[in-house]
Design a protein around this motif. Structure first.
Motif, PDB file in Angstrom:
ATOM      1  N   SER A 474       0.841  -1.210   0.000  1.00 46.37           N
ATOM      2  CA  SER A 474       0.000   0.000   0.000  1.00 46.37           C
ATOM      3  C   SER A 474       0.867   1.247   0.000  1.00 46.37           C
ATOM      4  N   ALA A 475       0.306   2.300  -0.550  1.00 43.90           N
ATOM      5  CA  ALA A 475       0.962   3.615  -0.538  1.00 43.90           C
ATOM      6  C   ALA A 475      -0.047   4.645  -0.074  1.00 43.90           C
ATOM      7  N   GLU A 476       0.380   5.477   0.838  1.00 43.93           N
ATOM      8  CA  GLU A 476      -0.448   6.601   1.304  1.00 43.93           C
ATOM      9  C   GLU A 476       0.271   7.896   0.962  1.00 43.93           C
ATOM     10  N   VAL A 477      -0.413   8.787   0.222  1.00 44.94           N
ATOM     11  CA  VAL A 477       0.162  10.082  -0.141  1.00 44.94           C
ATOM     12  C   VAL A 477      -0.851  11.160   0.221  1.00 44.94           C
ATOM     13  N   GLY A 478      -0.450  12.077   1.094  1.00 48.40           N
ATOM     14  CA  GLY A 478      -1.342  13.177   1.460  1.00 48.40           C
ATOM     15  C   GLY A 478      -2.647  12.711   2.064  1.00 48.40           C
ATOM     16  N   GLY A 479      -2.636  11.600   2.804  1.00 45.67           N
ATOM     17  CA  GLY A 479      -3.842  11.109   3.446  1.00 45.67           C
ATOM     18  C   GLY A 479      -4.679  10.190   2.591  1.00 45.67           C
ATOM     19  N   ARG A 480      -4.296   9.988   1.340  1.00 49.43           N
ATOM     20  CA  ARG A 480      -5.030   9.082   0.461  1.00 49.43           C
ATOM     21  C   ARG A 480      -4.268   7.767   0.330  1.00 49.43           C
ATOM     22  N   VAL A 481      -4.987   6.652   0.534  1.00 50.73           N
ATOM     23  CA  VAL A 481      -4.359   5.331   0.534  1.00 50.73           C
ATOM     24  C   VAL A 481      -4.761   4.577  -0.724  1.00 50.73           C
ATOM     25  N   GLN A 482      -3.774   3.947  -1.334  1.00 48.77           N
ATOM     26  CA  GLN A 482      -4.017   3.091  -2.492  1.00 48.77           C
ATOM     27  C   GLN A 482      -3.326   1.758  -2.233  1.00 48.77           C
ATOM     28  N   SER A 483      -4.119   0.683  -2.222  1.00 48.88           N
ATOM     29  CA  SER A 483      -3.568  -0.653  -1.990  1.00 48.88           C
ATOM     30  C   SER A 483      -3.669  -1.468  -3.265  1.00 48.88           C
ATOM     31  N   THR A 484      -2.708  -2.369  -3.466  1.00 50.13           N
ATOM     32  CA  THR A 484      -2.720  -3.169  -4.687  1.00 50.13           C
ATOM     33  C   THR A 484      -2.061  -4.522  -4.442  1.00 50.13           C
ATOM     34  N   LYS A 485      -2.494  -5.504  -5.215  1.00 46.41           N
ATOM     35  CA  LYS A 485      -1.865  -6.818  -5.231  1.00 46.41           C
ATOM     36  C   LYS A 485      -1.438  -7.122  -6.660  1.00 46.41           C
TER      37      LYS A 485
END
Length: 711
Positions: A474-485
């Motif tokens: 997962s990556a969180e940038v500026g409070g927004r989280v994006q998770s991926t597999k």
């Protein structure tokens, strides 16, 4: 126009408009036709607020070319159409007192009178030889019409439409204007290079003022009391002081073979406008600043501009283009052509009737007057979404760009279809472009601004395929989280700004990361977005990871609460929250209280931390760590009483604090979650008992009823 002979017949066109302080219903606004300048005014003792044009450029700004001229726009329908008049109509004037339009017919030596309300010819009046210019005298209600060949002026009574006097003037009079301040009539004598001054009360000649060569158009500026005379042969404008009846100066129109014809004054800008219609030259309208008397601008229009009229109500000028058979519409506020209106054959003069808002155009080759309705309508752009005070822009096709720092922009446009684009001084904000149709009604357009976003791509490397497929990252940038597999990259869209980021994955995998982009961040775990794409490159490797656990006390059951770790928001309504697996290192975190006024403290081992008012704490994470949080919020507890006579004082004591009040009035406390003992007191002779026996606070306000009895 193709010959000097034609210019001799149709050289000057003068337009006049109602006085600036006009309160009369009718407005006299006329355009001057060929061999005589037509000036028509309406109003009171003030002169008309009409503008006339001339050719030059404003300061050092470049000249406009044909690409800057808006395409033709059809007038509002239905238009009145065409009215037959005498031969070779050359001038048009309007009498606001009787509502009639006067047309000077140079080829038939008469003046056609048109009822403006009915659009019908009322009468034809015989005048001198080759009538050209027309002006209206608001003081006596007379119409002054100049006769080019007979070298005189016919005075027509507006009440009877009869010639009541003939006044000799100089040779070949063309233009005529009325001075509302002194009641004088000024006649431009083309053949004798002077201006004849006539007393409007006695119809006597008072003076003859030498001017430049071949004076054609003439207009009065009520702001400074001066008159402006366009001189065809000497390519300049003579300025006459209306008080001293003497030449105050002259304004050169620049080099070249010009043909200065119509003159008009515009009360909205205070400028004087002069038309130039020479074959093969710069055909357009010159802008003269009336007060200093200098050339300040040049407006390209149609072919062969001669007559000109001003609409003082909306700040527009109408220019009759003899060769292109149309009228150019100029917005004086921006000195830009905003459209054109079709006219008859060889339009040479135009007059504006402020009562019915019609234009009367003298079509010289068709022996008729075209009646047009050039109404303009407000188009208002209203924005939303921008920060207060932001400067934004509206660009409408064929119009000058408009800007504002307020919430709306308004312009006035003719009927037609217009594409537009929207911009903002702060490139971080944008709004969609579009088009609109003006069709006889105001137009309102909502402009919704949004932040411009750019891609921030986070790339992963180092995770084994199995871990990538089953657990992902997962990556969180500026409070927004994006998770991926399975994927080794993920993309977030963010506006310009500086953002903290956090990359995390499965247990036992530590990560190092760095960002790149148009603007490279200096701070660790920060990416900067500035007008283009940015990237974060994260590299995973086997290593020791840790988890932060937050446990909450003193919150009401099912009350949601949040913590932020490196701006990664973690929320729950349970009693504890766990962070993802984090690489050993330094992390910032804070507590988001669910209620205002919350006093939050935390403990890590024996260390006490304070989180009230959004305080951010830093922890060096080396192993799994627990943070115990205590939420203390003061809720309202209201004690009410009954049983006491009026005027008796009673009290409540909680934790050593005593509050008193008179009987009948409640007592207020603010208490944190928990069970609180209290003591009731009163003046001698009364005993109080409260229900419940103890004040229990469980995340919401409560009340206690106190009953007093006599001892």
């Amino acid at each position: 126009m193709t010959s000097t002979a034609k210019y001799r017949k149709a050289v000057s066109a003068l337009a006049s408009a109602r006085p600036i302080a006009l309160t009369v219903v009718g407005l006299l606004l006329v355009l001057v036709p060929s061999a005589g300048v037509l000036s028509a005014y309406a109003g009171t003792t003030h002169s008309p607020s009409l503008v006339e044009l001339s050719g030059s450029r404003r300061d050092s700004s470049p000249l406009l070319d044909s690409a800057d001229i808006a395409p033709s726009l059809e007038p509002r329908q239905p238009s009145v159409g065409s009215i037959p008049v005498g031969a070779t109509p050359d001038a048009v004037g309007y009498d606001p007192a009787n509502g009639d339009v006067y047309v000077a017919n140079g080829g038939s030596d008469n003046v056609t009178v048109i009822n403006a309300t009915q659009g019908e010819v009322v009468v034809s009046i015989s005048v001198g030889a080759y009538p050209d210019g027309i002006a209206y005298d608001a003081a006596n209600g007379n119409i002054y019409e100049v006769n080019d060949v007979s070298d005189n002026v016919s005075v027509i009574c507006g009440a009877t439409n009869a010639v009541i006097a003939t006044v000799p003037v100089g040779a070949a009079p063309y233009g005529v204007a009325y001075d509302g301040a002194n009641g004088y009539i000024y006649v431009a004598d083309n053949g004798s290079n002077n201006v004849t001054v006539i007393n409007g009360t006695s119809n006597e000649v008072l003076a003859q003022i030498p001017v430049g060569g071949g004076p054609h158009g003439i207009a009065y500026d009520p702001a400074n009391g001066d008159l402006y005379v366009a001189n065809w042969l000497t390519n300049n404008v003579t300025v006459i002081n209306g008080t001293t009846e003497s030449v105050a100066g002259s304004v050169a129109m620049g080099p070249g073979d010009l043909n200065l014809d119509g003159v008009a004054y515009d009360g909205t800008t205070g400028d004087v406008y002069v038309t130039n219609a020479i074959d093969g030259g710069d055909q357009g309208v010159a802008v003269v600043n009336g007060t200093p008397g200098r050339l300040v601008g040049w407006i390209p229009v149609g072919a062969g501009p001669v007559g000109i009229a001003s609409d003082a109500a909306n700040g527009y000028l109408y220019v009759a283009n003899w060769d292109s058979n149309d009228l150019s519409v100029i917005e004086t506020a921006t000195e830009t052509v905003v459209g054109s209106l079709p006219a008859g054959s060889e339009p040479i003069a135009v007059g504006y009737d402020s009562t019915n808002h019609f234009l009367y155009v003298a079509d010289e080759a068709s022996d008729a007057v075209s009646v047009l309705t050039p109404s303009v309508y407000p188009v208002t752009f209203a924005e939303n979404g921008l920060p207060l005070g932001s400067e934004w822009y509206v660009n409408v096709s064929g119009q000058p760009s408009r800007n504002a720092t307020g919430s709306s922009v308004t312009m006035y446009l003719l009927n037609g279809s217009y594409p537009y684009s929207i911009g903002c001084a702060n490139a971080s904000w944008a709004a969609p472009n579009g088009s609109f149709l003006v069709s006889g009604n105001p137009v309102d357009i909502q402009v919704a601004f949004h932040l411009v976003t750019y891609p921030v791509t986070v790339y992963e490397s180092g995770l084994p395929d199995r871990a990538l497929a089953t657990e992902g990252w997962s990556a969180e940038v500026g409070g927004r989280v994006q998770s991926t597999k399975s994927n080794t990259s993920t993309v977030l869209s963010l506006p310009n700004g500086s953002y903290d980021y956090l990359v995390f994955g499965p247990s036992g995998y530590v990560v190092t990361a760095a960002s790149t982009g148009n603007c490279t961040a200096i701070e660790p775990r920060t990416v900067i977005v500035c007008g283009g794409p940015s990237e974060v490159h994260a590299s995973f490797a086997k290593g020791r990871t840790a988890v932060l656990t937050f446990a909450a006390k003193e919150l009401a059951k099912n009350q949601e609460w949040c913590v932020e770790v490196e701006q990664l928001a973690l929320c729950s309504s349970a009693e504890s929250i766990r962070s993802p697996f984090l690489t050993a290192g330094s992390y910032t975190f804070s507590v988001v209280s669910p209620l205002t006024g919350q006093n939050v403290t935390g403990k890590i081992g024996e260390t006490t931390l304070v989180f009230s008012d959004g305080v951010i704490q830093t922890i060096v994470l080396q192993k799994n760590t627990k943070v115990d949080l205590t939420f203390r919020y003061a809720y309202a507890v209201i004690f009410t009483e009954r049983g006491l006579p009026a005027g008796i004082t009673w009290s409540v004591t909680v934790a050593g604090v005593t509050v008193s009040n008179l009987s009948g009035d409640p007592i207020h406390f603010s208490l944190t979650n928990g069970t609180h003992s209290y003591h009731i007191g009163a003046e001698a002779g009364f005993k109080g008992t409260g229900l419940p026996a103890r004040a229990a606070i469980r995340g919401e306000p409560s009340s206690v009823a106190v009953t007093f009895v006599k001892r």
